[in-house]
Write an enzyme that holds these catalytic residues in place. Structure first.
Site, PDB file in Angstrom:
ATOM      1  N   HIS A  69      -1.856  -4.646 -21.330  1.00  0.00           N
ATOM      2  CA  HIS A  69      -2.543  -4.559 -20.101  1.00  0.00           C
ATOM      3  C   HIS A  69      -1.656  -2.871 -19.949  1.00  0.00           C
ATOM      4  O   HIS A  69      -0.337  -2.886 -18.286  1.00  0.00           O
ATOM      5  CB  HIS A  69      -2.189  -5.195 -18.229  1.00  0.00           C
ATOM      6  N   HIS A  77     -10.823 -14.163 -16.791  1.00  0.00           N
ATOM      7  CA  HIS A  77     -10.092 -14.851 -15.639  1.00  0.00           C
ATOM      8  C   HIS A  77     -10.488 -16.376 -15.593  1.00  0.00           C
ATOM      9  O   HIS A  77     -11.876 -16.064 -14.659  1.00  0.00           O
ATOM     10  CB  HIS A  77     -10.069 -13.988 -14.489  1.00  0.00           C
ATOM     11  N   LEU A  78     -10.694 -17.652 -15.893  1.00  0.00           N
ATOM     12  CA  LEU A  78     -11.294 -18.455 -15.453  1.00  0.00           C
ATOM     13  C   LEU A  78     -10.175 -19.340 -13.797  1.00  0.00           C
ATOM     14  O   LEU A  78     -10.793 -19.763 -13.699  1.00  0.00           O
ATOM     15  CB  LEU A  78     -11.613 -19.924 -16.453  1.00  0.00           C
ATOM     16  N   ASP A 111      -1.769  -9.662 -18.681  1.00  0.00           N
ATOM     17  CA  ASP A 111      -2.372  -9.002 -17.658  1.00  0.00           C
ATOM     18  C   ASP A 111      -2.905  -9.341 -16.284  1.00  0.00           C
ATOM     19  O   ASP A 111      -2.786 -10.663 -15.577  1.00  0.00           O
ATOM     20  CB  ASP A 111      -4.200  -9.548 -18.446  1.00  0.00           C
ATOM     21  N   ASP A 158     -13.290  -8.583 -18.636  1.00  0.00           N
ATOM     22  CA  ASP A 158     -12.277  -9.047 -17.732  1.00  0.00           C
ATOM     23  C   ASP A 158     -13.134  -9.703 -16.152  1.00  0.00           C
ATOM     24  O   ASP A 158     -12.897  -9.097 -15.633  1.00  0.00           O
ATOM     25  CB  ASP A 158     -12.501  -7.890 -17.469  1.00  0.00           C
ATOM     26  N   HIS A 171      -8.760  -3.592 -21.787  1.00  0.00           N
ATOM     27  CA  HIS A 171      -9.722  -2.473 -20.873  1.00  0.00           C
ATOM     28  C   HIS A 171      -9.236  -1.095 -20.724  1.00  0.00           C
ATOM     29  O   HIS A 171      -8.770  -0.171 -19.666  1.00  0.00           O
ATOM     30  CB  HIS A 171      -9.927  -3.532 -19.274  1.00  0.00           C
ATOM     31  N   HIS A 191     -13.744 -14.137  -7.981  1.00  0.00           N
ATOM     32  CA  HIS A 191     -13.006 -13.960  -6.125  1.00  0.00           C
ATOM     33  C   HIS A 191     -13.244 -14.350  -5.561  1.00  0.00           C
ATOM     34  O   HIS A 191     -14.891 -13.868  -5.473  1.00  0.00           O
ATOM     35  CB  HIS A 191     -12.066 -12.392  -6.035  1.00  0.00           C
TER      36      HIS A 191
HETATM   37  O1  DOR Z   1      -9.426  -5.719 -11.519  1.00  0.00           O
HETATM   38  C1  DOR Z   1      -8.423  -6.873 -12.287  1.00  0.00           C
HETATM   39  N1  DOR Z   1      -8.763  -8.091 -12.052  1.00  0.00           N
HETATM   40  N2  DOR Z   1      -7.372  -6.304 -13.471  1.00  0.00           N
HETATM   41  C2  DOR Z   1      -6.807  -6.909 -13.165  1.00  0.00           C
HETATM   42  O2  DOR Z   1      -5.772  -6.509 -14.596  1.00  0.00           O
HETATM   43  C3  DOR Z   1      -7.017  -8.033 -13.286  1.00  0.00           C
HETATM   44  C4  DOR Z   1      -7.825  -8.927 -12.659  1.00  0.00           C
HETATM   45  C5  DOR Z   1      -7.857 -10.004 -12.117  1.00  0.00           C
HETATM   46  O3  DOR Z   1      -7.046 -11.579 -12.731  1.00  0.00           O
HETATM   47  O4  DOR Z   1      -8.344 -10.388 -10.499  1.00  0.00           O
HETATM   48 ZN    ZN Z   2      -5.877  -6.326 -16.842  1.00  0.00          ZN
END
Ligand code: DOR
Ligand code: ZN
Length: 424
Positions: free
Chosen positions: A171, A52-53, A144, A297, A224, A301
């Site tokens: 997912h 996730h970028l 996802d 994954d 995952h 955040h």
């Molecule tokens: O833990 C997760 N974070 N699972 C996901 O499927 C999405 C991801 C996110 O985008 O933060």
């Molecule tokens: Zn996911």
């Protein structure tokens, strides 16, 4: 620039010299710069199928540039960027934007993944064809973060991508079984009084989608995988010849649900951390090939989304900079030869094959692209979030000592990391 990498052990083999000239590996010859690689292991550049970028939309958590640097620091030369950005990567315009930003950063190849449904809404197929024919040449589609829960829509998506041998990456989470879920459903969730996310919510979707993929004859990828039951379903499907591949994350290979007892949201992730028995089954599946790939994954955040009450915290952990050390530790009981071979296969070759990234995951022989990473297997490192290259710091491994350190990474003959530091 021509480089001579002196005395490096390719995949744990006998020390030899690698020469890099004009972006490819060459037979011996003159070099401008010599890198003493005694004791270092060369691996094909790692490839992450699940990153996730956060750009566009949450550049405060990560950008294509900062995520690319984190990836290079972790030994990666290519990453597949998940579609749950803001706006969602559900059009040719957005996937091309991400692809261009990746090229501009120039540190890893950024391959966008397109959304399956408009806005990840699960109601209407996105412009899969337009994304496939765009400059980003999207081959993998995923909602996802959300499950493509509607079986008819999932069937249509599988049918649609079959024309160009595309993949739907699921997912797997039956949403009706995980409403309000906060952690794995089991003894620990009962004790903590948190709503559980049962293993069957993942397994029910995998069972269904394996049947759909078999019926349609399309390629399915399971993101995952987190439970022992999922491993069994995948084992059976593969034995029948279903075109299904699967990934496991480093955190699901190492951590368990009892960590939630701390109520520290750094351990909150989706799918949740499971039990010891699940971890054992996932490790075995990784070794025997029922699970094809380790994918991070990587889910950066911002502090305010993570350092709050458990129930309000976003799920996810950063992973690019710790994936290889975690996997090295997890596989420490294997012989060195077996271990390096498995890491090359599960973290580079298989993901490159699945994503169709022909310039990655190759053998390190003369004429091949000089796209590889140099690892010091003897180094040990205490994970310090303050030292992370990623813009976010939400690692569950803070303070943990992990084996191995990425010393250098090369992408097509250009160093992206030298002396353990990102060059740009
Ligand atoms: O833990 C997760 N974070 N699972 C996901 O499927 C999405 C991801 C996110 O985008 O933060
Ligand atoms: Zn996911």
């Amino acid at each position: 620039m021509a480089y001579l990498i002196k005395g490096v052990s390719v995949l744990g083999g006998a020390p030899a010299d690698l020469v890099i000239r004009d972006g490819v590996l060459a037979e011996a010859g003159p070099a401008d710069e010599v890198i003493d690689a005694a004791g270092l292991v060369a691996l094909p550049g790692l490839v992450d199928l699940h990153t996730h970028l956060r750009e566009p939309g949450r550049e405060d958590a990560e950008t294509v540039q900062t995520g690319s640097r984190a990836a290079a620091a972790g030994g990666y030369t290519a990453v597949c960027a998940m579609a749950n950005t803001s706006p969602v990567a559900d059009t040719a315009g957005v996937v091309e934007q991400v692809w261009r930003l990746g090229r501009e950063a120039g540190l890893v190849d950024v391959q966008p993944i397109g959304a399956v449904t408009v806005g990840l809404g699960g109601r209407q197929l996105a412009e899969l064809g337009a994304m496939a024919t765009s400059a980003a040449r999207v081959r993998i589609f995923s909602d996802d973060g959300h499950c493509v829960a509607d079986p008819r829509l999932m069937r249509r998506a599988l049918e649609y991508v079959k024309a160009f041998d595309g993949i739907i990456a699921q997912h797997a989470e039956e949403p009706r079984l995980t409403e309000g879920a906060q952690m794995h459903e089991g003894e620990m969730s009962t004790r903590l009084g948190l709503t559980g996310w049962p293993a069957v919510a993942e397994e029910a979707i995998i069972a269904r989608d394996v049947l759909l993929a078999e019926h349609v004859g399309s390629r399915l990828h399971i993101c995952h995988v987190s439970t022992a039951g999922s491993v069994e379903l995948l084992r059976q499907a593969k034995a029948r010849g279903v075109r299904v591949t699967a990934e496991v994350t480093p955190h699901h290979l190492l951590l368990t649900d009892d960590l939630a007892a701390s109520y520290d949201p750094v351990y909150k992730v989706n799918p949740p951390l499971r039990t010891r028995a699940d971890v054992r089954a996932l490790r075995q599946a990784l070794i025997d090939g029922v699970i094809d790939v380790v994918a991070t994954d990587h889910a950066p955040h911002a502090v305010e989304d993570k350092e709050c009450e458990w129930a309000y915290a976003r799920p996810g952990m950063v992973g690019l900079e710790t994936a290889l050390p975690v996997v090295l530790g997890v596989l420490s009981d294997l012989s060195p030869d077996h271990r390096w071979e498995l890491i090359a296969e599960r973290m580079s070759r298989a993901p490159a094959r699945i994503a169709g990234l022909a310039e990655h995951g190759g053998r390190l022989v003369p004429g091949a692209p000089a796209t590889f990473t140099l690892v010091d297997p003897a180094a040990r490192r205490v994970v310090d979030p303050a030292e992370m290259v990623s813009r976010s710091r939400n690692t569950p491994f803070a303070g943990t000592t992990l084996p191995g350190r990425v010393v250098a990474t090369f992408l097509r003959g250009e160093p992206t990391v030298l002396d353990g530091k990102a060059v740009r």
